[in-house]
Design a protein around this motif. Structure first.
Motif, PDB file in Angstrom:
ATOM      1  N   ASN A 194       0.794  -1.277  -0.069  1.00 42.85           N
ATOM      2  CA  ASN A 194      -0.070   0.152  -0.088  1.00 42.85           C
ATOM      3  C   ASN A 194       0.775   1.129   0.215  1.00 42.85           C
ATOM      4  O   ASN A 194       1.698   1.551   0.937  1.00 42.85           O
ATOM      5  N   GLY A 195       0.541   2.088  -1.111  1.00 44.32           N
ATOM      6  CA  GLY A 195       1.509   3.217  -1.140  1.00 44.32           C
ATOM      7  C   GLY A 195       2.837   2.857  -1.573  1.00 44.32           C
ATOM      8  O   GLY A 195       3.757   3.945  -1.819  1.00 44.32           O
ATOM      9  N   ASP A 212      -2.837  -6.043 -12.147  1.00 46.05           N
ATOM     10  CA  ASP A 212      -3.884  -5.374 -11.411  1.00 46.05           C
ATOM     11  C   ASP A 212      -4.859  -6.228 -10.873  1.00 46.05           C
ATOM     12  O   ASP A 212      -5.162  -5.782  -9.764  1.00 46.05           O
ATOM     13  N   HIS A 213      -5.064  -7.489 -11.479  1.00 46.45           N
ATOM     14  CA  HIS A 213      -6.045  -8.197 -10.734  1.00 46.45           C
ATOM     15  C   HIS A 213      -5.589  -8.587  -9.361  1.00 46.45           C
ATOM     16  O   HIS A 213      -6.210  -8.868  -8.478  1.00 46.45           O
ATOM     17  N   PHE A 215      -3.393  -7.247  -7.404  1.00 46.18           N
ATOM     18  CA  PHE A 215      -3.441  -6.122  -6.295  1.00 46.18           C
ATOM     19  C   PHE A 215      -4.946  -5.942  -6.018  1.00 46.18           C
ATOM     20  O   PHE A 215      -5.177  -5.833  -4.742  1.00 46.18           O
ATOM     21  N   GLU A 216      -5.809  -5.883  -6.745  1.00 49.48           N
ATOM     22  CA  GLU A 216      -7.287  -5.721  -6.310  1.00 49.48           C
ATOM     23  C   GLU A 216      -7.824  -6.906  -5.348  1.00 49.48           C
ATOM     24  O   GLU A 216      -8.404  -6.658  -4.269  1.00 49.48           O
ATOM     25  N   HIS A 218      -5.929  -8.630  -3.359  1.00 47.17           N
ATOM     26  CA  HIS A 218      -5.387  -8.799  -2.283  1.00 47.17           C
ATOM     27  C   HIS A 218      -5.519  -7.542  -1.417  1.00 47.17           C
ATOM     28  O   HIS A 218      -4.754  -7.153  -0.571  1.00 47.17           O
ATOM     29  N   ASP A 219      -6.297  -6.449  -2.084  1.00 43.45           N
ATOM     30  CA  ASP A 219      -6.758  -5.191  -1.453  1.00 43.45           C
ATOM     31  C   ASP A 219      -5.454  -4.299  -1.250  1.00 43.45           C
ATOM     32  O   ASP A 219      -5.471  -3.718   0.185  1.00 43.45           O
ATOM     33  N   VAL A 220      -4.540  -4.239  -2.152  1.00 40.44           N
ATOM     34  CA  VAL A 220      -3.461  -3.378  -1.931  1.00 40.44           C
ATOM     35  C   VAL A 220      -3.446  -2.277  -3.047  1.00 40.44           C
ATOM     36  O   VAL A 220      -3.931  -2.622  -4.145  1.00 40.44           O
ATOM     37  N   ARG A 221      -2.938  -1.121  -2.861  1.00 44.59           N
ATOM     38  CA  ARG A 221      -3.126  -0.103  -3.491  1.00 44.59           C
ATOM     39  C   ARG A 221      -1.663   0.739  -3.758  1.00 44.59           C
ATOM     40  O   ARG A 221      -1.577   1.622  -3.070  1.00 44.59           O
ATOM     41  N   PRO A 222      -0.841   0.135  -4.354  1.00 43.18           N
ATOM     42  CA  PRO A 222       0.683   0.609  -4.643  1.00 43.18           C
ATOM     43  C   PRO A 222       0.573   1.979  -5.447  1.00 43.18           C
ATOM     44  O   PRO A 222      -0.356   2.375  -6.120  1.00 43.18           O
ATOM     45  N   ASP A 223       1.522   3.028  -5.187  1.00 44.07           N
ATOM     46  CA  ASP A 223       1.712   4.183  -5.929  1.00 44.07           C
ATOM     47  C   ASP A 223       2.598   3.781  -7.343  1.00 44.07           C
ATOM     48  O   ASP A 223       3.612   3.547  -7.292  1.00 44.07           O
TER      49      ASP A 223
END
Length: 302
Positions: A194-195, A212-213, A215-216, A218-223
């Protein structure tokens, strides 16, 4: 009524005129009289039954039939130039030429490993590599400018090109980073992403949708600090410490040696596939056959 046999000298004069934009400049380039070119263009149009060029001011422009003819002429004469280059080599007959197209999205470490088997053949190999986008490489393959294309995706269904996909294998994907970054984001992976600064292929790349799938899921939102069409450029930014970047897990040793990067964590169930694309359903080029034979059973392609 049968069409008259195509006169390739007439076609060549048309090709040069189309490239130069005028009969006068074409005559200067070919060192022949303007009248000679004009007469032979007229004979070509008579044989084809369609006008190929039309005046527009001081220039000649292609008609619709001319654009079609130019496309074929490009293929014919570019292949002729390639033939002359090959036959001009002093060791022709003793050296096997392998012209390979490498998709700009394919990891170059993978391409190097795939081609290594061909270079180990007893016969001397002259390897000629071209890097380009997927569609351009398929076009060059279809007109036999290339012997094989190495890429990360199969030929799309419904294509009109007579080319065939051969799955070489696949590899798990990990995120890599310089040791300082890896040390920061490895604990509590993947929540630590995250980040986190991330370098990714552009959305046109075959692997991007799977990333992208993941990350979605695993509920993570990298920058996402950078997106790249060219895999080599992506790796260069990763080597400079701009962010974490994806690469095949089995190439961890190579990634460390070439880019100074170490694994941060593996993206479970995200796999990148590798294909050879050829003009034949059954590969016939000995060097390409060697690549396919060597790949089976290799750990990095499992």
């Amino acid at each position: 009524m049968k069409n008259a046999a195509l006169n390739y000298r007439h076609l060549y004069y048309f090709w040069v005129v189309a490239k130069e934009g005028s009969v006068t400049r074409a005559a200067e380039r070919l060192d022949v009289a303007v009248q000679t070119i004009s007469a032979q263009l007229a004979l070509l149009e008579q044989a084809i039954g369609k006008a190929l060029l039309a005046p527009q001011g001081r220039r000649l422009v292609l008609t619709e039939a001319g654009r079609v003819a130019l496309g074929y002429a490009d293929q014919i004469f570019l292949l002729g130039e390639q033939m002359q280059e090959v036959l001009a080599e002093t060791d022709v007959g003793r050296t096997m030429r392998l012209a390979v197209g490498i998709s700009d999205s394919l990891p170059k470490l993978i391409a190097s490993r795939l081609l290594d088997a061909a270079l180990k053949l007893p016969q001397k190999i002259k390897l000629v590599c071209y890097e380009d986008d997927f569609e351009s490489l398929l076009g060059n393959l279809s007109v036999h400018k290339l012997d094989v294309v190495l890429t990360d995706r199969p030929v799309p269904s419904g294509t009109t090109l007579r080319v065939f996909s051969h799955l070489l294998g696949e590899s798990e994907i990990s995120l890599f980073a310089l040791p300082e970054l890896a040390k920061r984001y490895r604990p509590k992976f993947p929540a630590s992403l995250n980040g986190a600064p991330l370098l990714l292929p552009t959305r046109g790349n075959a692997i991007r949708g799977r990333l992208d799938h993941w990350f979605e899921n695993h509920d993570v939102r990298p920058d996402v600090v950078g997106e790249f069409d060219d895999n080599a450029l992506l790796n260069t930014f990763g080597r400079n410490g701009a962010g974490l970047f994806p690469a095949p897990s089995a190439l961890a040793k190579d990634v460390r040696e070439q880019f100074g990067a170490v694994p941060v964590g593996e993206l479970a169930q995200v796999r990148e596939q590798f294909y050879a694309i050829s003009n034949e359903r059954k590969i016939k080029h000995p060097a390409v056959e060697a690549i396919l034979s060597a790949i089976h059973g290799k750990e990095f392609m499992s």
